[in-house]
Structures are given as structure tokens and as C-alpha cells.
Design an enzyme around this catalytic site. Structure first.
Site, PDB file in Angstrom:
ATOM      1  N   CYS A  99      11.321 -13.862  16.870  1.00 61.16           N
ATOM      2  CA  CYS A  99      12.660 -14.454  16.989  1.00 61.16           C
ATOM      3  C   CYS A  99      12.710 -15.420  18.169  1.00 61.16           C
ATOM      4  O   CYS A  99      12.172 -15.140  19.238  1.00 61.16           O
ATOM      5  CB  CYS A  99      13.720 -13.361  17.171  1.00 61.16           C
ATOM      6  N   HIS A 100      13.389 -16.535  17.944  1.00 63.17           N
ATOM      7  CA  HIS A 100      13.545 -17.535  18.993  1.00 63.17           C
ATOM      8  C   HIS A 100      14.621 -17.111  19.998  1.00 63.17           C
ATOM      9  O   HIS A 100      15.618 -16.500  19.595  1.00 63.17           O
ATOM     10  CB  HIS A 100      13.988 -18.875  18.384  1.00 63.17           C
ATOM     11  N   MET A 118      18.767 -12.122  12.125  1.00 63.82           N
ATOM     12  CA  MET A 118      18.150 -10.989  12.823  1.00 63.82           C
ATOM     13  C   MET A 118      19.047 -10.492  13.957  1.00 63.82           C
ATOM     14  O   MET A 118      19.124  -9.287  14.212  1.00 63.82           O
ATOM     15  CB  MET A 118      16.768 -11.361  13.357  1.00 63.82           C
ATOM     16  N   GLU A 119      19.747 -11.406  14.597  1.00 62.57           N
ATOM     17  CA  GLU A 119      20.658 -11.021  15.669  1.00 62.57           C
ATOM     18  C   GLU A 119      21.812 -10.181  15.121  1.00 62.57           C
ATOM     19  O   GLU A 119      22.173  -9.157  15.713  1.00 62.57           O
ATOM     20  CB  GLU A 119      21.174 -12.267  16.388  1.00 62.57           C
ATOM     21  N   ASP A 148      24.293   8.456  18.818  1.00 58.51           N
ATOM     22  CA  ASP A 148      23.967   9.060  20.113  1.00 58.51           C
ATOM     23  C   ASP A 148      25.190   9.711  20.756  1.00 58.51           C
ATOM     24  O   ASP A 148      25.100  10.816  21.296  1.00 58.51           O
ATOM     25  CB  ASP A 148      23.386   8.000  21.054  1.00 58.51           C
TER      26      ASP A 148
END
Length: 159
Positions: free
Chosen positions: A78-79, A114-115, A129
Site C-alpha cells: 500500500c502506498h 485497503m484503507e 476486545d
């Protein structure tokens, strides 16, 4: 036949060169669906429950935003990106499930799928969590890209 964009002619990994791409407005929206169960939903609905680790949804939103900004460190090809905006929302969609939606915007040469996927994923993991002391029956059921615009191909899937 299509080629993998992150593999060179010698079958070695590479980072895609975006120098020739045009700068456009780009947006991606990803969603994570999560089963929490009636017990956890009843504790969260109506009031933002505060745990020893902080308020559940607010903490998950912050974690998701941080994850979006660190995607380049987590996903090797990823950039690094100058992001223009990140919106992360968590909604109840029935008595046992929530939806986490992450929208990422930028003006640039490469997309933000992707982000958006990373933000939704990490927000879901954070909810898990923070609620695992109540129940470990939670399930992160589905993480998917809903929308992508501004690049070579646009995607718009129903949620």
C-alpha cells in the site's frame, strides 16, 4: 488473462508505480458486520457503556481511524497517502448485530479500498476486545468493500 498488479515479470513482489495515473477524487466504503448477541447489545443500546478500557464504540471509532492512517505500515504494497477524510460509524442493525462502516476519501493517484477495509476490520476487533469480558461468543461475520469510486473501475455493491 489478467495479471496480478503487485507481481513483476520475474514473479517478484513489487509496489505498483502510479506516476502515470491521473489525480482524481477517490472514495471507498467498507463494512464489517459483527454478531454481539443480545446480552452485549442490551448493555450497549441506549447508553454508551464505559469499560475499564474506555467507551466501547468511541474507542472502536478512534482505533478504526488510526488503522486507516497506518494501512501502509500493515499492508506491504500500500502506498503512503495524504487522506482527505475518514468517516467511521457503528450502528445497531438488529437485536444481536452491529454494522461498522468506514468511508475514506482522498484526491490522489491511487484508491483507498485497503484503507477502508482496514479501518472497518480494526474497529470490529476493538469492539471484540472491549466486550470479551461479557461474552466471547461474538463473531466478526463479514468484512466487505461496498463502494469504490474515482479510479479505473468503480464498484457499488448493496450493503
Amino acid at each position: 488473462m489478467s495479471k496480478f498488479s503487485h507481481i513483476d515479470d520475474n514473479n517478484n513482489p513489487k509496489m505498483v508505480n502510479v506516476i502515470e495515473k491521473k489525480i482524481t477524487q477517490r472514495k471507498a466504503v467498507a463494512q464489517a458486520e459483527m454478531y454481539l448477541g443480545k446480552e452485549i447489545i442490551s448493555l450497549l443500546k441506549g447508553n454508551e457503556i464505559k469499560t475499564k478500557k474506555g467507551p466501547v464504540f468511541q474507542t472502536a471509532v478512534i482505533a478504526g481511524i488510526q488503522a486507516v492512517k497506518k494501512t501502509q505500515e500493515l499492508i506491504p504494497m500500500c502506498h503512503p497517502l495524504l487522506l482527505d477524510g475518514i468517516n467511521l460509524d457503528i450502528d445497531f442493525f438488529n437485536e444481536e448485530n452491529i454494522r461498522i462502516t468506514c468511508a475514506v476519501h482522498l484526491e490522489g493517484k491511487t484508491g483507498v479500498e485497503m484503507e477502508a477495509l482496514t479501518g472497518a476490520s480494526v474497529a470490529a476487533l476493538t469492539v471484540y476486545d472491549m466486550c470479551k469480558a461479557i461474552s466471547q461468543k461474538m463473531i466478526i461475520q463479514e468484512i466487505k468493500l461496498l463502494k469504490k469510486t474515482g479510479g479505473k473501475s468503480d464498484i457499488d455493491k448493496p450493503s
